[in-house]
Scaffold this motif. Structure first.
Motif, mmCIF file in Angstrom:
data_model
loop_
_atom_site.group_PDB
_atom_site.id
_atom_site.type_symbol
_atom_site.label_atom_id
_atom_site.label_comp_id
_atom_site.label_asym_id
_atom_site.label_seq_id
_atom_site.Cartn_x
_atom_site.Cartn_y
_atom_site.Cartn_z
ATOM 1 N N HIS A 185 -7.453 -6.629 1.626
ATOM 2 C CA HIS A 185 -7.109 -7.181 2.923
ATOM 3 C C HIS A 185 -5.813 -6.565 3.448
ATOM 4 O O HIS A 185 -5.627 -6.356 4.635
ATOM 5 C CB HIS A 185 -6.968 -8.700 2.791
ATOM 6 N N SER A 186 -4.864 -6.264 2.536
ATOM 7 C CA SER A 186 -3.560 -5.760 2.958
ATOM 8 C C SER A 186 -3.266 -4.448 2.233
ATOM 9 O O SER A 186 -2.704 -4.452 1.136
ATOM 10 C CB SER A 186 -2.486 -6.812 2.636
ATOM 11 N N PRO A 187 -3.643 -3.342 2.827
ATOM 12 C CA PRO A 187 -3.492 -2.052 2.134
ATOM 13 C C PRO A 187 -2.038 -1.703 1.822
ATOM 14 O O PRO A 187 -1.760 -1.089 0.800
ATOM 15 C CB PRO A 187 -4.108 -1.048 3.121
ATOM 16 N N THR A 188 -1.083 -2.115 2.711
ATOM 17 C CA THR A 188 0.322 -1.814 2.452
ATOM 18 C C THR A 188 0.736 -2.345 1.093
ATOM 19 O O THR A 188 1.400 -1.661 0.309
ATOM 20 C CB THR A 188 1.211 -2.478 3.517
ATOM 21 N N THR A 189 0.361 -3.594 0.849
ATOM 22 C CA THR A 189 0.750 -4.188 -0.419
ATOM 23 C C THR A 189 0.105 -3.434 -1.565
ATOM 24 O O THR A 189 0.733 -3.226 -2.612
ATOM 25 C CB THR A 189 0.333 -5.670 -0.457
ATOM 26 N N GLY A 190 -1.122 -3.018 -1.351
ATOM 27 C CA GLY A 190 -1.799 -2.252 -2.389
ATOM 28 C C GLY A 190 -1.046 -0.968 -2.692
ATOM 29 O O GLY A 190 -0.795 -0.641 -3.852
ATOM 30 N N ILE A 191 -0.660 -0.278 -1.616
ATOM 31 C CA ILE A 191 0.068 0.977 -1.817
ATOM 32 C C ILE A 191 1.397 0.707 -2.515
ATOM 33 O O ILE A 191 1.772 1.394 -3.461
ATOM 34 C CB ILE A 191 0.314 1.675 -0.457
ATOM 35 N N ALA A 192 2.088 -0.356 -2.043
ATOM 36 C CA ALA A 192 3.381 -0.691 -2.659
ATOM 37 C C ALA A 192 3.204 -1.009 -4.128
ATOM 38 O O ALA A 192 3.999 -0.570 -4.971
ATOM 39 C CB ALA A 192 4.020 -1.874 -1.933
ATOM 40 N N ALA A 193 2.148 -1.774 -4.434
ATOM 41 C CA ALA A 193 1.916 -2.128 -5.836
ATOM 42 C C ALA A 193 1.641 -0.873 -6.653
ATOM 43 O O ALA A 193 2.174 -0.699 -7.761
ATOM 44 C CB ALA A 193 0.752 -3.099 -5.940
ATOM 45 N N GLY A 194 0.841 0.017 -6.074
ATOM 46 C CA GLY A 194 0.543 1.262 -6.763
ATOM 47 C C GLY A 194 1.805 2.073 -7.015
ATOM 48 O O GLY A 194 2.040 2.573 -8.123
ATOM 49 N N LEU A 220 6.200 4.133 -10.347
ATOM 50 C CA LEU A 220 7.630 4.248 -10.669
ATOM 51 C C LEU A 220 7.906 3.715 -12.066
ATOM 52 O O LEU A 220 8.630 4.327 -12.849
ATOM 53 C CB LEU A 220 8.459 3.472 -9.642
ATOM 54 N N ALA A 221 7.317 2.561 -12.356
ATOM 55 C CA ALA A 221 7.530 1.958 -13.668
ATOM 56 C C ALA A 221 6.993 2.888 -14.755
ATOM 57 O O ALA A 221 7.634 3.087 -15.797
ATOM 58 C CB ALA A 221 6.835 0.601 -13.740
ATOM 59 N N PHE A 222 5.844 3.500 -14.485
ATOM 60 C CA PHE A 222 5.253 4.420 -15.450
ATOM 61 C C PHE A 222 6.177 5.623 -15.672
ATOM 62 O O PHE A 222 6.461 6.001 -16.813
ATOM 63 C CB PHE A 222 3.878 4.874 -14.948
ATOM 64 N N LEU A 223 6.647 6.192 -14.565
ATOM 65 C CA LEU A 223 7.537 7.350 -14.681
ATOM 66 C C LEU A 223 8.805 6.982 -15.451
ATOM 67 O O LEU A 223 9.295 7.746 -16.285
ATOM 68 C CB LEU A 223 7.916 7.882 -13.297
#
Lengths: 343, 285, 559
Positions: free
Chosen positions: B18-27, B32-35
């Protein structure tokens, strides 16, 4: 009339109730400053060949050789008479320094807050009304980007672009060009004083000096203000009475300004209070970069030198200001939202 | 067929679609956490290894983000700094959030003498100019990462109390709370099960802002010479040092750590917004 | 010291001393010549501000905190202002090498005194006052004023007394009025530093009638009053003084009108505090400020490339940046440990990374056993040799190294941080684990004065450039400026003998031995002498590097 009286009594009670907080601030600061690992006597006596005798002499002069509770008692007694001690870095009474510098800090902070509100309220409203639209996304991203740039970086960058490259603003060295005669000190706020003395040229110049630091600070607090406006408006707009209003076909502007905004004001006011406090603290960085002769940079210099009195005086002053701001916010909140009681 | 899948999707997945921005932010946050976690293995260079003959080189094939004044690889340092910064932000905010919300909820619900007492303490804390308080705390405790976390946590603590208290106080006389009380629920249960979910959106906004704030705070302190000491890489320190090189044309020293810093805060904030939409029952469709 | 822009380290340098030759000039003289002709690329916005060009705008990162330079805790900038506002009895000459003026430590001429004589036994200095000298209030300077000022120096609790003692000036009885315009200074022994001490910023001449009006029983020397007021007669008067913000000086025309006097060019000098170094660089480059001497090296390098300003670069010959050890406690009480560290450091990298090479290195000297001349500070035979370092460390009983801390003050972070990172990395190679500690200035100074830092860096400057004096001040006695707490009986003997030695050859021999002893025992590792980069508008001429490392406004002019 009776409402005014109740009001006044409430304000009095609140002010009285904040006295313990003030005392807490005084004691906490006092102890914190003594915990600082630097010894002001050593720092200030460490001239060439200054030996133990000079250090001890200075320590005695500063009263640092007495037990701490007695020092505290002397300090509190001094505060009662308006004596905040002397600054070692400027050699002046702290009270005098603060009086001279406070208007500079307040003028900057209030201007920045005003600028920020001018921008953030409309942005927040648009953002909430068109929630999740592309406009909303743009505004939120823009605000967040502003917030993500540390103020000292944006300050250096703004100076670099607007002063160094394009020369659009006067040199960033304080409140007014050093060659311009100062207006009579009436309020200490240069913009007000120039206005009162009828000196439009001086006013423009002071405003020019104020512009860049105020914009730096305004950008930094744009995000929290816009976000809180949006968030609290959204909460209100999803409530039943707005739905009803919408269903009844009231015009959009009327719904937003009259019904929604008024009901959303309470959290916005809280945020403004918090933002104001934050700005007074964040002044340290902006004042430093713009050579602004305010109280925050004064306290910073003193802190670095372990110069107790100015730091204590500064924190006490800020505490008083904050309590006043909080009081004001509480009162306003009580006015706009009866659910939050004055108690 | 899509409608059938949608029905079986988890609420979170439905929300992200429903909210792609949040999806992108979560991704991006995950990325970042992975890196940050894998930094020691994926960094092209040792973030601490100096190479003075190759100092201050502009970005190029050997050093994608250029080198700093000691010839250290900026990319490796940005990666290593991510570890530290995320750790600082999460622990500082976690500490103040846990303590602040707990205290704030109970004060708001119970009211009375306890509330007034805590109110006074909060007044004392908030009455301090926060940044100066953080400066004084770090100066008194000493320059170290732990002290930076404590100082950041302490200055954020009162906000959580205030927010939680105000939100709870505004609701404690509402019908459904009184109903819960009358039907024999204990105070902790009312606070945790009934009131906490209701105030979470507000707290989440605060926390998402604070995560970024914590990093900015560290940056500001290090600009003034307090906080993290060399040679430990940290975004704020890198930006603070790099800002001085801006006017002499060494833009990469401030641009890369600055952009990552900004991206991180952006992600935290967008996530916070998304979280709010997710948690606020009234926006759920 | 190359100080970071944000904070100021208040306490001042060392004591004065006298001159050694070789006030150096950098390699960039040729370029400077070219720079002085470079047209300003960006025109000043505030053209109206300095209409006739007789106002000078100076900006600095630090502040003037007192008008009395003898006050405990006076800042460098306070010394600078007092040099322009007060007169002293005598002053150092100045000399030109290439396009740069520096003070000449070997020539001492009269300032408020017209001339002086030194008796044959060196024990009496007779000074003759200028006949037409006046104070700022117009009253004539009397010999009683001079006597009072000198008495104040040895009596009041201030920075003057300890300074004067280095020149054997300790008691009021040594100052004898010998005529209406003559004063005699009597010395117990022919102290080679006595006269130079009278040229120090602490040796100000005070309008005693004015000052005494503001003295109190608790404060017989009017020290309180003089912090905010002046009782002076120098080239400039203080027009306005806002501590921490700015100070404005106006020219005292009577000063230039007196016999054999030259009037300073600038009618008005504005000295303003601008804490951020980058902002200072922008101001002077845009032509809004005329002179600045505390910029960061990287800004100076960028400015050299852009050629909009004039850059007067000179290495600070009486100044040195060093690494100090606590030689009284393990492990640094072991000379082999110190030698091991001295052999492990990457000197050239440190010099490049900290100062961008803008200075004069004090390592990699060509000599081995004895120095070729007695100038000091001079380069010592220190070089990187990791094999030797490991060997020395093993010999010292630390084959696996040890752990220690390395400290520096926050205000020096710009230069000390790269240095610290390189030291940490280099010492790790020989097994020494270094924990870096950046300390707020007050804390750093406290720990330094209390001798509680095992290993740290600092910068020091001596005002009297004499070799013996540097060793006496920095390497003997248990006092603040013996950075390494070094206690070497041999060094004490050498300095003690050199102080009153009148035979030139024997004096030079003692000085050579001191330098060789320092190089061998490394209680302190001398690293380099940073440059002073005085950046001015292209039309400012006459900048002179002074021993006090501040600006002498009297010598500047606009061409």
């Amino acid at each position: 009339m009776s409402m005014m009286q109740t009001f006044r009594r409430r304000i009095g009670a609140r002010a009285l109730a904040s006295l313990p907080a003030l005392l807490g601030v005084i004691v906490f600061t006092f102890v914190l400053m003594r915990v600082l690992p630097g010894d002001p006597a050593v720092y200030f006596a460490s001239g060439p060949n200054a030996g133990q005798a000079e250090i001890d002499g200075l320590r005695h002069k500063m009263g640092l050789d007495r037990p701490m509770p007695i020092q505290l008692a002397h300090y509190v007694a001094g505060i009662m008479t308006g004596d905040l001690g002397n600054s070692l870095t400027t050699g002046q009474p702290v009270m005098h320094d603060i009086q001279a510098r406070l208007p500079a800090s307040l003028e900057l902070t209030l201007t920045a807050l005003g600028l920020s509100l001018l921008l953030s309220l409309p942005l927040g409203i648009v953002s909430a009304w068109y929630a999740n639209s592309r406009w909303d996304q743009c505004i939120r991203t823009l605000c967040t980007i502003c917030f993500c740039i540390p103020p000292f970086v944006s300050a250096i960058f703004l100076i670099y672009v607007f002063y160094y490259i394009f020369g659009l603003v006067p040199d960033p060295t304080g409140r007014i060009n050093i060659f311009t005669p100062l207006p009579h000190d009436i309020t200490g706020f240069l913009l007000v004083d120039f206005l009162l003395t009828g000196d439009p040229a001086g006013w423009r110049e002071a405003a020019g000096q104020l512009l860049l630091p105020a914009v730096t600070m305004a950008l930094f607090v744009l995000s929290p203000l816009t976000r809180m406006t949006r968030a609290s408006l959204l909460t209100v707009m999803n409530s039943d009475f707005i739905r009803t209003a919408r269903a009844m076909g009231l015009p959009t502007w009327r719904i937003v300004t009259v019904y929604a905004l008024r009901n959303a004001l309470s959290p916005i006011l809280t945020t403004i209070g918090i933002v104001f406090s934050t700005m007074l603290g964040a002044n340290v960085l902006v004042e430093k970069v713009f050579s602004w002769p305010g109280v925050a940079s004064y306290a910073l210099d003193a802190l670095v030198a372990s110069d107790y009195a100015p730091v204590q005086g500064f924190i006490l002053l800020m505490a008083i200001l904050f309590i006043m701001v909080n009081l004001l916010v509480d009162i306003l909140q009580g006015l706009v939202d009866p659910r939050v009681s004055m108690e | 067929m899509p409608s059938l899948t949608a029905r079986w999707m988890s609420p979170a997945a439905r929300f992200f679609s429903h909210s792609p921005t949040t999806g992108i932010a979560a991704g991006a946050t995950l990325m970042l956490a992975f890196l940050a976690l894998t930094a020691p293995w994926i960094s092209p260079y040792d973030p601490l290894a100096s190479d003075v003959p190759h100092a201050l080189q502009a970005p190029g094939p050997h050093h994608w983000f250029g080198t700093d004044e000691l010839g250290r690889d900026v990319l490796s340092r940005v990666l290593a700094a991510g570890r530290l910064d995320l750790a600082i932000a999460v622990s500082a905010v976690g500490l103040s959030l846990a303590a602040g919300v707990t205290v704030g909820c109970f004060c708001g619900y119970l009211g009375g003498r306890l509330d007034r007492l805590v109110g006074r303490v909060v007044d004392v804390l908030t009455a301090f100019p926060l940044f100066v308080l953080a400066m004084a705390l770090v100066a008194a405790l000493g320059n170290s990462v732990e002290n930076l976390i404590y100082a950041t946590a302490i200055i954020n603590f009162p906000f959580y109390i205030r927010v939680a208290r105000a939100e709870v106080a505004a609701r404690r006389h509402l019908g459904w709370v009184e109903a819960a009380h009358l039907s024999g629920n204990s105070t902790p249960r009312i606070v945790i099960s009934f009131l906490l979910p209701n105030i979470l959106p507000t707290v989440a906004i605060q926390a998402s802002l604070n995560l970024g704030w914590a990093i900015l705070n560290a940056a500001g302190l290090s600009f003034l010479g307090l906080g993290i000491t060399v040679p430990t890489p940290e975004w704020g320190v890198m930006v603070a040092n790099g800002a001085h090189f801006m006017s002499s044309g060494r833009w990469w020293l401030v641009l890369f750590p600055g952009s990552v810093l900004m991206l991180t805060i952006l992600c935290f904030n967008l996530l916070g917004d998304g979280l709010r939409d997710l948690l606020d029952p009234r926006t759920r469709t | 010291m190359a100080v970071a822009g944000v904070t100021s380290r208040t306490p001042c340098d060392g004591i004065g001393h006298e001159g050694i030759r070789g006030m150096g000039i950098t390699r960039r003289q040729g370029l400077l010549g070219a720079l002085s002709f470079a047209a300003p690329a960006v025109l000043p916005v505030m053209a109206d501000a300095r209409q006739n060009g007789t106002t000078l705008r100076h900006i600095t990162g630090n502040t003037v905190n007192t008008l009395d330079p003898t006050m405990l805790g006076a800042t460098h900038e306070s010394f600078g202002v007092s040099m322009n506002v007060y007169d002293r009895l005598v002053t150092f000459g100045r000399k030109q090498s290439g396009s740069i003026w520096t003070f000449d430590p070997d020539i001492i001429t009269g300032e408020l005194a017209e001339r002086y004589e030194i008796s044959d036994d060196g024990c009496t200095i007779t000074l003759h006052l200028r006949p037409d000298a006046t104070w700022h209030d117009g009253t004539p300077v009397t010999i009683d004023d001079v006597k009072w000022s000198l008495d104040r120096g040895v009596s009041a609790r201030s920075l003057t007394a300890p300074q004067f003692s280095s020149g054997s000036l300790t008691s009021t009885e040594q100052f004898r009025v010998a005529g209406p315009r003559t004063i005699e200074i009597l010395l117990p022994r022919p102290d080679r530093l006595a006269l130079a001490n009278l040229a120090m910023p602490y040796a100000i001449m005070i309008n005693s009638r004015l000052a005494r009006r503001h003295a109190t029983p608790d404060d017989p020397w009017a020290q309180q009053w003089m912090q905010q007021n002046t009782a002076a007669g120098g080239a400039y008067r203080v027009e306005r003084f806002t501590p921490g913000v700015n100070i404005i000086l106006t020219r005292n025309d009577a000063w230039g009108a007196r016999s054999a006097g030259t009037s300073p060019f600038f009618e008005r000098v504005i000295s303003q505090t601008v804490p951020e170094a980058t902002t200072r660089a922008s101001l002077v480059e845009r032509g809004d400020a005329d002179i600045v001497i505390d910029l960061e090296a990287y800004d100076v390098i960028a400015m050299m490339a852009r050629r909009r300003v004039r850059i007067n670069s000179v290495f600070q010959s009486n100044c040195f940046t060093h690494l100090a050890f606590d030689t009284q406690s393990p492990p640094f009480d072991n000379v082999k440990v110190r030698q091991a560290i001295a052999s492990a450091l990457p000197y050239q990298d440190m010099f490049t990374a900290s100062l961008f090479g803008r200075g004069h290195p004090l390592f990699d000297a060509g000599w081995r056993e004895t120095p070729s001349d007695i100038s000091f500070p001079q380069a010592l035979p220190l070089a990187t040799d990791l094999t030797l370092a490991r060997q020395l460390l093993a010999d010292a009983g630390f084959p696996d190294g040890f752990a220690t801390t390395f400290s520096y003050a926050t205000s020096q972070a710009t230069t000390a941080e790269p240095m610290a990172a390189l030291i940490q990395e280099a010492l790790k190679r020989i097994g020494i684990r270094v924990d870096i500690r950046k300390l707020p200035d007050a804390e750093f100074n406290t720990l330094e004065a209390e001798k509680r830092l095992p290993f740290y860096t600092d910068t020091a400057a001596g005002w009297i450039q004499r070799t013996y004096y540097f060793f006496y001040l920095y390497f003997t006695r248990n006092q603040r400026w013996n950075f390494s707490s070094w206690n070497s009986p041999r060094m004490v003997d050498l300095t003690g003998a050199a102080r009153f030695e009148t035979d030139r050859a024997r004096y030079e021999d003692a000085c050579r031995k001191m330098i060789a002893l320092l190089a061998d025992q490394v209680p302190l590792i001398m690293l380099w002498q940073p440059n002073m980069d005085a950046v001015t508008s292209p039309d400012i001429d006459g900048f002179t590097y002074q021993f006090h490392r501040q600006i002498d406004f009297r010598s500047l002019r606009r061409v």
